[in-house]
Enzyme design. Structure first.
Site, PDB file in Angstrom:
ATOM      1  N   CYS A  94       0.852  -1.191   0.000  1.00 35.39           N
ATOM      2  CA  CYS A  94       0.000   0.000   0.000  1.00 35.39           C
ATOM      3  C   CYS A  94       0.885   1.236   0.000  1.00 35.39           C
ATOM      4  O   CYS A  94       1.876   1.273   0.724  1.00 35.39           O
ATOM      5  CB  CYS A  94      -0.900  -0.032   1.237  1.00 35.39           C
ATOM      6  SG  CYS A  94      -1.917   1.424   1.445  1.00 35.39           S
ATOM      7  N   GLU A 137      -8.608  -0.979  -3.057  1.00 36.71           N
ATOM      8  CA  GLU A 137      -8.923   0.454  -3.137  1.00 36.71           C
ATOM      9  C   GLU A 137     -10.319   0.744  -2.586  1.00 36.71           C
ATOM     10  O   GLU A 137     -10.527   1.746  -1.900  1.00 36.71           O
ATOM     11  CB  GLU A 137      -8.775   0.966  -4.572  1.00 36.71           C
ATOM     12  CG  GLU A 137      -7.366   0.843  -5.143  1.00 36.71           C
ATOM     13  CD  GLU A 137      -6.255   1.303  -4.209  1.00 36.71           C
ATOM     14  OE1 GLU A 137      -6.438   2.318  -3.497  1.00 36.71           O
ATOM     15  OE2 GLU A 137      -5.201   0.648  -4.164  1.00 36.71           O
ATOM     16  N   HIS A 140     -10.220   0.932   1.075  1.00 37.64           N
ATOM     17  CA  HIS A 140      -9.776   2.243   1.571  1.00 37.64           C
ATOM     18  C   HIS A 140     -10.964   3.185   1.754  1.00 37.64           C
ATOM     19  O   HIS A 140     -10.981   3.987   2.687  1.00 37.64           O
ATOM     20  CB  HIS A 140      -8.794   2.890   0.591  1.00 37.64           C
ATOM     21  CG  HIS A 140      -7.376   2.519   0.815  1.00 37.64           C
ATOM     22  ND1 HIS A 140      -6.690   2.830   1.973  1.00 37.64           N
ATOM     23  CD2 HIS A 140      -6.489   1.875   0.025  1.00 37.64           C
ATOM     24  CE1 HIS A 140      -5.449   2.383   1.872  1.00 37.64           C
ATOM     25  NE2 HIS A 140      -5.305   1.800   0.706  1.00 37.64           N
TER      26      HIS A 140
END
Length: 172
Positions: A94, A137, A140
Site C-alpha cells: 500500500c 482500493e 480504503h
C-alpha cells in the site's frame, strides 16, 4: 499536481468516505492529480482518502508491461456487486504503508459498478491483479487497510515499523 500520500497510522485512513453526489471539475481535477501521484509513487491504485479527501473515488492501472498501453481507470462511487467463491492470495502492499507487504486472501474475481469522469455508469468483471487492486482500493473507501486482514501480531508489527518510519521522516 502531485498530492501528498497519508501514511499509516493516520486517523483519516480509518474513516468511511462519502459518496460523490455530483461530478464537479474539482473532483475530475482531483482524479487527474491522483493518477499523477499514483504513477509517480509508483503504484497501481490510489483511493481519495489516501490523499486526505473523504470522497468515494479510486484510480488504478494494473498494466505492468513496459510495452503495454496503460489503462488508467477513474472510478467514482465504485461498488462490488458480485464476488467469486474462488479466492486468490496476493502479496499486497500500500502506498500509505510503504515497504511493507503481506499475503492477503480475497475473492479471485469481482464485478464492480462505478461512474467514470464523464458521469457514465460502467460495470466490469475483474480478475487477477485487477480484482485484488480494486478490492483493496474500495476497502480504503470504507476505512480498511490491507493490514486489517492480518493476524493482530503481524498488524501491530507493521504499525510499529510505520510509527518509527514516520518519526524518521519528521526528523529528516
Amino acid at each position: 499536481m502531485k498530492r501528498n500520500i497519508l501514511l499509516h497510522p493516520d486517523p483519516r485512513l480509518k474513516k468511511h468516505a462519502d459518496p460523490v453526489a455530483d461530478l464537479s471539475d474539482e473532483l475530475r481535477s482531483l482524479a487527474d492529480d491522483m493518477l499523477a501521484t499514483m504513477y509517480e509513487a509508483p503504484g497501481i491504485g490510489l483511493a481519495a482518502p489516501q490523499v486526505g479527501v473523504l470522497q468515494r473515488l479510486v484510480v488504478m492501472d494494473c498494466v505492468k508491461g513496459e510495452n503495454e498501453k496503460p489503462r488508467p481507470l477513474v472510478m467514482f462511487n465504485p461498488e462490488i456487486i458480485s464476488v467469486s467463491d474462488e479466492t486468490n492470495v496476493y502479496e499486497e502492499g500500500c502506498l500509505s504503508i510503504p515497504e511493507q507487504f503481506a499475503d492477503v486472501t480475497r475473492p479471485a474475481e469481482v464485478e464492480v459498478r462505478w461512474i467514470d469522469r464523464d458521469g457514465t455508469e460502467h460495470k466490469e468483471a475483474f480478475d487477477g491483479l485487477w480484482a485484488t487492486c480494486v478490492q483493496r482500493e474500495i476497502d480504503h473507501l470504507d476505512g480498511k487497510l490491507f493490514i486489517d486482514y492480518l493476524k493482530p501480531l503481524k498488524r501491530q508489527m507493521i504499525t510499529r515499523k510505520m510509527v518509527k518510519y514516520k518519526r524518521e521522516l519528521a526528523r529528516a
